[in-house]
Design an enzyme around this catalytic site. Structure first.
Site, PDB file in Angstrom:
ATOM      1  CD  GLU A  60      -1.988   0.292   8.606  1.00 26.94           C
ATOM      2  OE1 GLU A  60      -3.202   0.296   8.858  1.00 26.94           O
ATOM      3  OE2 GLU A  60      -1.417  -0.636   8.015  1.00 26.94           O
TER       4      GLU A  60
ATOM      5  CG  ASP B 297     -12.135   3.762   8.522  1.00 30.90           C
ATOM      6  OD1 ASP B 297     -11.357   4.585   9.022  1.00 30.90           O
ATOM      7  OD2 ASP B 297     -13.239   4.073   8.029  1.00 30.90           O
TER       8      ASP B 297
ATOM      9  CB  THR C  49       0.697   9.917  14.576  1.00 29.00           C
ATOM     10  OG1 THR C  49      -0.242  10.979  14.311  1.00 29.00           O
ATOM     11  CG2 THR C  49       1.835   9.969  13.577  1.00 29.00           C
TER      12      THR C  49
ATOM     13  CG  PHE D 181      -1.791   1.081   1.509  1.00 29.19           C
ATOM     14  CD1 PHE D 181      -2.994   1.164   0.836  1.00 29.19           C
ATOM     15  CD2 PHE D 181      -1.502   2.048   2.464  1.00 29.19           C
ATOM     16  CE1 PHE D 181      -3.900   2.200   1.096  1.00 29.19           C
ATOM     17  CE2 PHE D 181      -2.394   3.087   2.727  1.00 29.19           C
ATOM     18  CZ  PHE D 181      -3.592   3.154   2.037  1.00 29.19           C
ATOM     19  CB  ALA D 182       2.488   3.109  -2.385  1.00 28.87           C
TER      20      ALA D 182
ATOM     21  NE  ARG E  84      16.998  -9.901  39.181  1.00 27.22           N
ATOM     22  CZ  ARG E  84      18.321  -9.888  39.185  1.00 27.22           C
ATOM     23  NH1 ARG E  84      19.006 -10.987  38.903  1.00 27.22           N
ATOM     24  NH2 ARG E  84      18.973  -8.777  39.446  1.00 27.22           N
TER      25      ARG E  84
ATOM     26  CD  GLU F  43       0.777  12.555  18.367  1.00 29.87           C
ATOM     27  OE1 GLU F  43       0.926  11.676  17.486  1.00 29.87           O
ATOM     28  OE2 GLU F  43       1.422  12.540  19.433  1.00 29.87           O
TER      29      GLU F  43
ATOM     30  CB  SER G 173       0.140  13.525   9.816  1.00 28.00           C
ATOM     31  OG  SER G 173       0.798  12.737  10.789  1.00 28.00           O
TER      32      SER G 173
HETATM   33  N1  CAA Z   1     -13.942   6.829   5.421  1.00 28.85           N
HETATM   34  C1  CAA Z   1     -14.510   7.363   4.314  1.00 28.85           C
HETATM   35  N2  CAA Z   1     -14.197   8.583   3.819  1.00 28.85           N
HETATM   36  C2  CAA Z   1     -13.289   9.308   4.503  1.00 28.85           C
HETATM   37  C3  CAA Z   1     -12.664   8.827   5.672  1.00 28.85           C
HETATM   38  C4  CAA Z   1     -13.026   7.525   6.134  1.00 28.85           C
HETATM   39  N3  CAA Z   1     -12.460   6.986   7.228  1.00 28.85           N
HETATM   40  N4  CAA Z   1     -11.797   9.756   6.125  1.00 28.85           N
HETATM   41  C5  CAA Z   1     -11.891  10.810   5.270  1.00 28.85           C
HETATM   42  N5  CAA Z   1     -12.792  10.515   4.295  1.00 28.85           N
HETATM   43  C6  CAA Z   1     -13.225  11.390   3.201  1.00 28.85           C
HETATM   44  C7  CAA Z   1     -13.896  12.642   3.741  1.00 28.85           C
HETATM   45  O1  CAA Z   1     -15.262  12.422   3.990  1.00 28.85           O
HETATM   46  C8  CAA Z   1     -13.657  13.639   2.622  1.00 28.85           C
HETATM   47  O2  CAA Z   1     -14.595  13.371   1.616  1.00 28.85           O
HETATM   48  P1  CAA Z   1     -15.347  14.602   0.847  1.00 28.85           P
HETATM   49  O3  CAA Z   1     -14.394  15.040  -0.203  1.00 28.85           O
HETATM   50  O4  CAA Z   1     -16.581  13.970   0.330  1.00 28.85           O
HETATM   51  O5  CAA Z   1     -15.611  15.672   1.878  1.00 28.85           O
HETATM   52  C9  CAA Z   1     -12.289  13.222   2.079  1.00 28.85           C
HETATM   53  O6  CAA Z   1     -12.084  11.868   2.467  1.00 28.85           O
HETATM   54  C10 CAA Z   1     -11.164  14.075   2.655  1.00 28.85           C
HETATM   55  O7  CAA Z   1     -11.201  13.898   4.037  1.00 28.85           O
HETATM   56  P2  CAA Z   1     -10.703  14.999   5.088  1.00 28.85           P
HETATM   57  O8  CAA Z   1     -11.234  16.318   4.696  1.00 28.85           O
HETATM   58  O9  CAA Z   1     -11.028  14.489   6.438  1.00 28.85           O
HETATM   59  O10 CAA Z   1      -9.129  14.960   4.809  1.00 28.85           O
HETATM   60  P3  CAA Z   1      -7.931  15.594   5.618  1.00 28.85           P
HETATM   61  O11 CAA Z   1      -6.941  16.076   4.626  1.00 28.85           O
HETATM   62  O12 CAA Z   1      -8.453  16.539   6.644  1.00 28.85           O
HETATM   63  O13 CAA Z   1      -7.251  14.313   6.312  1.00 28.85           O
HETATM   64  C11 CAA Z   1      -6.807  12.686   8.024  1.00 28.85           C
HETATM   65  C12 CAA Z   1      -7.854  13.517   7.238  1.00 28.85           C
HETATM   66  C13 CAA Z   1      -7.682  11.844   8.947  1.00 28.85           C
HETATM   67  C14 CAA Z   1      -5.868  13.553   8.815  1.00 28.85           C
HETATM   68  C15 CAA Z   1      -6.028  11.779   7.028  1.00 28.85           C
HETATM   69  O14 CAA Z   1      -5.148  12.541   6.213  1.00 28.85           O
HETATM   70  C16 CAA Z   1      -5.230  10.710   7.729  1.00 28.85           C
HETATM   71  O15 CAA Z   1      -5.787   9.662   8.106  1.00 28.85           O
HETATM   72  N6  CAA Z   1      -3.897  10.903   7.876  1.00 28.85           N
HETATM   73  C17 CAA Z   1      -3.010   9.850   8.324  1.00 28.85           C
HETATM   74  C18 CAA Z   1      -2.542   9.046   7.145  1.00 28.85           C
HETATM   75  C19 CAA Z   1      -2.136   7.660   7.486  1.00 28.85           C
HETATM   76  O16 CAA Z   1      -2.743   6.964   8.305  1.00 28.85           O
HETATM   77  N7  CAA Z   1      -1.091   7.184   6.810  1.00 28.85           N
HETATM   78  C20 CAA Z   1      -0.612   5.855   6.985  1.00 28.85           C
HETATM   79  C21 CAA Z   1      -0.104   5.321   5.684  1.00 28.85           C
HETATM   80  S1  CAA Z   1       0.082   3.564   5.576  1.00 28.85           S
HETATM   81  C22 CAA Z   1       1.450   3.181   6.503  1.00 28.85           C
HETATM   82  O17 CAA Z   1       1.553   3.595   7.616  1.00 28.85           O
HETATM   83  C23 CAA Z   1       2.528   2.320   5.936  1.00 28.85           C
HETATM   84  C24 CAA Z   1       2.303   0.860   5.996  1.00 28.85           C
HETATM   85  O18 CAA Z   1       2.545   0.154   5.024  1.00 28.85           O
HETATM   86  C25 CAA Z   1       1.883   0.223   7.284  1.00 28.85           C
END
Ligand code: CAA
Length: 387
Positions: A369, A246, A371, A126-127, A274, A373, A135
């Site tokens: 996935e 999610d 932080t 997943f990229a 211990r 925060e 974040s």
């Molecule tokens: N389910 C469905 N839709 C969602 C959603 C969800 N859980 N979360 C957001 N959306 C939708 C919103 O409803 C919105 O839709 P509309 O355009 O219709 O309004 C759209 O997505 C944009 O959402 P936000 O306005 O909430 O977006 P944002 O820029 O404010 O960001 C955030 C929200 C929660 C901060 C998000 O950016 C986030 O989760 N950040 C963290 C990223 C992350 O977890 N990265 C991990 C990467 S994977 C990894 O770690 C590597 C690995 O391989 C393990």
């Protein structure tokens, strides 16, 4: 330990035992070396695949096991309790790329990609993140430009778990134009394979923990992706990624609980063995109180996670509870492993005993996935959305 609270079916207990046996035979003998040398063993993915553990949530029609979320999380906890690096492979593959394909892929894409992934023959990654988009995932910059029957992708993806060994990568890139930026709605999801021209594996991260899990950058240098590999609708990639996260966060919660449980179990044994001041240290209330708090947090984290998984399987929205589970479980993992080191004293600070590795492995669960925060932001937002 504390499993009695969760009513497991006969099938769930059998799968839990299979996962335990697998972890004892195939992971435990190698965990220390993989951690020390930073070795990612692709063969473990094949062995997990042979057990069906890389298609646990995929319906049988697409060659998966078609299991419920709780069963998957029970198995994942057992793997994580022995080797958290293998658990991240299992979690990412089952929760992110395969779920994106299942939920948003066309029938042709499911036949071509999902089936071999569910059988465990192909590994999925997943990229989403980039060096400057963590974040704030919606600020990603990898650009996709249409060129006939291809999209041409240019950019760098970061923090991709097992990205250098993946057969299929679900990658997010911008399909809006510099003159007409659409924010989160300007992002699309693409099915990328490493044989596509312009694909290469970049920097490999030298990590504090999870050293048996590979984490790399992927470089897309005018990567040519057929239009047929656009997932779902253009402009929906960010929403698909969020919906998949999610699910992913439940997997990371189970991984965290496995790490915490292992630290607790080691501590219970060690405190009985211990001797100091003429008796086993478990006789001291200072140690008893720590063990009691550790066990309580593990049980509470697992209970919240399994209740959330059951809600998901009933079709309820779980964004908020998923974030709560991930937040609580990862902070439990960090706290419990910190207490474990304190109980071990000096022996907890050296690599001879496993709690040192568990402490290092726990840290990233508060980061990747999303932080802690970010989880709190999601939880707080939902409070206002539903009040
Ligand atoms: N389910 C469905 N839709 C969602 C959603 C969800 N859980 N979360 C957001 N959306 C939708 C919103 O409803 C919105 O839709 P509309 O355009 O219709 O309004 C759209 O997505 C944009 O959402 P936000 O306005 O909430 O977006 P944002 O820029 O404010 O960001 C955030 C929200 C929660 C901060 C998000 O950016 C986030 O989760 N950040 C963290 C990223 C992350 O977890 N990265 C991990 C990467 S994977 C990894 O770690 C590597 C690995 O391989 C393990």
């Amino acid at each position: 330990m504390s499993w009695a609270l969760i009513p497991l079916s006969e099938e769930q207990r059998a799968i839990q035992q299979t996962a335990r046996d697998f972890a004892d035979a195939e992971l435990a003998p190698f965990t220390e070396r993989w951690d020390r040398d930073g070795v990612f063993d692709r063969g473990i993915g094949e062995k997990l695949g042979a057990l069906g553990f890389l298609g646990m949530l995929i319906p049988e029609a697409y060659d998966g096991l078609g299991l419920d979320t709780c069963t998957y999380l029970v198995a994942l906890e057992e793997i994580a309790a022995v080797d958290a690096s293998t658990a991240v492979l299992m979690s990412v593959h089952n929760s992110l790329p395969t779920q994106m394909l299942l939920r948003f892929g066309s029938e042709a894409q499911k036949q071509a990609y999902l089936k071999p992934m569910a059988r465990g023959e192909w590994l999925g990654a997943f990229a989403l993140s980039e060096p400057d988009a963590g974040s704030d995932a919606a600020s990603l910059r990898t650009q996709a430009v249409r060129d006939g029957d291809h999209f041409v992708l240019t950019g760098v993806k970061a923090w991709v778990s097992h990205g250098g060994h993946a057969d299929v990568i679900l990658a997010m890139a911008r399909t809006d134009t510099p003159d007409d930026r659409k924010g989160a709605r300007g992002i699309s999801a693409f099915i990328v394979t490493p044989d596509m021209p312009g694909f290469s594996v970049g920097k490999k991260e030298d990590k504090m923990g999870l050293r048996g899990s590979e984490t790399v950058q992927l470089v897309f240098d005018e990567l040519r992706v057929p239009v047929a590999n656009l997932l779902g609708e253009a402009g929906m990639g960010f929403v698909y990624a969020m919906q998949s996260l999610d699910n992913g966060r439940l997997g990371i919660a189970a991984q965290s609980i496995g790490i915490a449980r292992a630290a607790l179990e080691h501590s219970v044994r060690y405190a009985a063995e211990r001797q100091q001041f003429g008796k086993a240290i478990k006789e001291f209330q200072a140690i008893q109180f720590k063990l009691a708090d550790m066990a309580t947090r593990v049980a509470a984290s697992r209970t919240l996670l399994h209740a959330t998984a059951a809600a998901k399987d009933r079709g309820l929205p779980i964004t908020q509870y998923g974030s709560m589970s991930k937040l609580m479980s990862s902070e439990t993992a960090m706290w419990v492993t910190t207490q474990a080191i304190q109980i071990y004293g000096g022996y907890g600070y050296v690599k001879e005993y496993p709690v040192e590795r568990l402490f290092r492995d726990a840290k990233v669960t508060e980061i990747y996935e999303g932080t802690s925060e970010i989880q709190r932001i999601i939880i707080a937002r939902e409070l206002y959305a539903t009040s």
